[in-house]
Design an enzyme around this catalytic site. Structure first.
Site, PDB file in Angstrom:
ATOM      1  N   TYR A 190       4.498   7.095  -1.630  1.00  0.00           N
ATOM      2  CA  TYR A 190       5.318   7.894  -0.711  1.00  0.00           C
ATOM      3  C   TYR A 190       4.505   8.319   0.521  1.00  0.00           C
ATOM      4  CZ  TYR A 190       8.315   8.097  -4.843  1.00  0.00           C
ATOM      5  OH  TYR A 190       9.078   7.764  -5.925  1.00  0.00           O
ATOM      6  N   GLU A 238      11.653  14.273  -5.528  1.00  0.00           N
ATOM      7  CA  GLU A 238      10.701  15.033  -6.334  1.00  0.00           C
ATOM      8  C   GLU A 238       9.860  14.036  -7.119  1.00  0.00           C
ATOM      9  OE1 GLU A 238      14.070  16.090  -7.091  1.00  0.00           O
ATOM     10  OE2 GLU A 238      14.019  17.738  -5.650  1.00  0.00           O
TER      11      GLU A 238
HETATM   12  C1  LIG Z   1       5.693   4.283  -8.446  1.00  0.00           C
HETATM   13  C2  LIG Z   1       6.115   2.805  -8.397  1.00  0.00           C
HETATM   14  C3  LIG Z   1       7.605   2.715  -8.054  1.00  0.00           C
HETATM   15  C4  LIG Z   1       5.278   2.114  -7.286  1.00  0.00           C
HETATM   16  O1  LIG Z   1       5.678   0.755  -7.214  1.00  0.00           O
HETATM   17  P1  LIG Z   1       4.574  -0.411  -7.132  1.00  0.00           P
HETATM   18  O2  LIG Z   1       5.297  -1.675  -6.872  1.00  0.00           O
HETATM   19  O3  LIG Z   1       3.709  -0.332  -8.308  1.00  0.00           O
HETATM   20  O4  LIG Z   1       3.738   0.053  -5.833  1.00  0.00           O
HETATM   21  P2  LIG Z   1       3.127  -0.891  -4.706  1.00  0.00           P
HETATM   22  O5  LIG Z   1       2.434  -2.048  -5.340  1.00  0.00           O
HETATM   23  O6  LIG Z   1       4.182  -1.178  -3.684  1.00  0.00           O
HETATM   24  O7  LIG Z   1       2.022   0.060  -4.096  1.00  0.00           O
HETATM   25  C5  LIG Z   1       2.355   1.118  -3.265  1.00  0.00           C
HETATM   26  C6  LIG Z   1       1.090   1.872  -2.891  1.00  0.00           C
HETATM   27  O8  LIG Z   1       0.518   2.465  -4.054  1.00  0.00           O
HETATM   28  C7  LIG Z   1      -0.802   1.943  -4.269  1.00  0.00           C
HETATM   29  N1  LIG Z   1      -0.962   1.682  -5.695  1.00  0.00           N
HETATM   30  C8  LIG Z   1      -0.275   0.799  -6.432  1.00  0.00           C
HETATM   31  N2  LIG Z   1      -0.702   0.826  -7.705  1.00  0.00           N
HETATM   32  C9  LIG Z   1      -1.696   1.749  -7.729  1.00  0.00           C
HETATM   33  C10 LIG Z   1      -2.539   2.237  -8.754  1.00  0.00           C
HETATM   34  N3  LIG Z   1      -2.445   1.805 -10.025  1.00  0.00           N
HETATM   35  N4  LIG Z   1      -3.427   3.207  -8.443  1.00  0.00           N
HETATM   36  C11 LIG Z   1      -3.534   3.669  -7.163  1.00  0.00           C
HETATM   37  N5  LIG Z   1      -2.738   3.253  -6.141  1.00  0.00           N
HETATM   38  C12 LIG Z   1      -1.850   2.295  -6.431  1.00  0.00           C
HETATM   39  C13 LIG Z   1      -0.871   0.674  -3.476  1.00  0.00           C
HETATM   40  O9  LIG Z   1      -2.202   0.397  -3.064  1.00  0.00           O
HETATM   41  C14 LIG Z   1       0.040   0.937  -2.326  1.00  0.00           C
HETATM   42  O10 LIG Z   1      -0.615   1.687  -1.329  1.00  0.00           O
HETATM   43  P3  LIG Z   1      -1.101   1.003   0.037  1.00  0.00           P
HETATM   44  O11 LIG Z   1       0.142   0.446   0.689  1.00  0.00           O
HETATM   45  O12 LIG Z   1      -1.698   2.149   0.768  1.00  0.00           O
HETATM   46  O13 LIG Z   1      -2.060  -0.057  -0.367  1.00  0.00           O
HETATM   47  C15 LIG Z   1       5.826   2.079  -9.747  1.00  0.00           C
HETATM   48  O14 LIG Z   1       4.469   2.212 -10.042  1.00  0.00           O
HETATM   49  C16 LIG Z   1       6.663   2.578 -10.912  1.00  0.00           C
HETATM   50  O15 LIG Z   1       7.745   2.074 -11.160  1.00  0.00           O
HETATM   51  N6  LIG Z   1       6.143   3.585 -11.647  1.00  0.00           N
HETATM   52  C17 LIG Z   1       6.881   4.136 -12.798  1.00  0.00           C
HETATM   53  C18 LIG Z   1       8.125   4.902 -12.355  1.00  0.00           C
HETATM   54  C19 LIG Z   1       7.778   5.981 -11.353  1.00  0.00           C
HETATM   55  O16 LIG Z   1       6.808   6.704 -11.474  1.00  0.00           O
HETATM   56  N7  LIG Z   1       8.648   6.112 -10.330  1.00  0.00           N
HETATM   57  C20 LIG Z   1       8.525   7.107  -9.287  1.00  0.00           C
HETATM   58  C21 LIG Z   1       9.139   8.373  -9.735  1.00  0.00           C
HETATM   59  S1  LIG Z   1       9.067   9.612  -8.469  1.00  0.00           S
END
Ligand SMILES: CC(C)(COP(=O)(O)OP(=O)(O)OC[C@H]1O[C@@H](n2cnc3c(N)ncnc32)[C@H](O)[C@@H]1OP(=O)(O)O)[C@@H](O)C(=O)NCCC(=O)NCCS
Length: 144
Positions: free
Chosen positions: A115, A103
């Site tokens: 995702y 979720e």
């Molecule tokens: C969600 C989370 C786990 C993603 O991890 P991350 O290391 O930042 O993500 P990545 O750098 O691997 O990027 C993954 C994808 O998201 C995109 N992305 C990353 N940061 C972004 C931003 N600020 N805005 C838009 N897209 C973004 C990337 O371009 C990538 O997509 P692509 O492969 O098509 O280019 C991280 O942001 C986080 O910890 N957020 C807070 C906790 C959270 O929300 N967890 C999920 C709960 S369901």
């Protein structure tokens, strides 16, 4: 994830979510819940190891539910989340899992993008799922 990791994991949790898990929840998932798989991603710079991501998943038969996942704020947006989740799902697949569920807050565009880029699709909405602001959750799933 080990018991020694919990303090760093909690820091990431607190910087990532409005309702972080209490310490005893991580302790339970690591030590008592046999369905649980708790993971960290570490950077090893020789003299010290830093945890930069954490996740907890629950395995039930051939399905896995992603309970929580977060990347440390200093390491977001550089591909770590994607690498981490890929590794975790590959490990689940090796344990016989064929489908993953989660979720996510409707407003969490970065996570939804992550995702979807990994093949998850939106299956439905849980209305007012999050207690802090009564935000809807998107239910997502993926064949792995
Ligand atoms: C969600 C989370 C786990 C993603 O991890 P991350 O290391 O930042 O993500 P990545 O750098 O691997 O990027 C993954 C994808 O998201 C995109 N992305 C990353 N940061 C972004 C931003 N600020 N805005 C838009 N897209 C973004 C990337 O371009 C990538 O997509 P692509 O492969 O098509 O280019 C991280 O942001 C986080 O910890 N957020 C807070 C906790 C959270 O929300 N967890 C999920 C709960 S369901």
């Amino acid at each position: 994830m080990t018991n020694e990791d919990i303090d760093q994991v909690i820091q990431i949790d607190e910087e990532s979510f409005p309702n972080p898990w209490p310490k005893h929840s991580y302790f339970y998932e690591i030590n008592e819940n046999t369905n649980s798989r708790a993971w960290v991603m570490e950077i090893d710079s020789g003299d010290k190891k830093e945890i930069i991501a954490m996740a907890v998943l629950w395995l039930v038969l051939d399905e896995v539910h992603i309970g929580t996942i977060a990347v440390h704020p200093n390491y977001r947006g550089i591909g770590m989340g994607k690498i981490f989740l890929s590794e975790i799902l590959e490990n689940a697949f090796e344990e016989g899992v064929i489908k993953a569920y989660l979720e996510v807050r409707k407003s969490n565009e970065v996570a939804i993008h992550l995702y979807e880029s990994m093949g998850f699709q939106i299956d439905g909405v849980r209305k007012e799922y999050y207690r802090d602001n009564r935000e809807d959750a998107l239910m997502m799933s993926c064949e792995i």
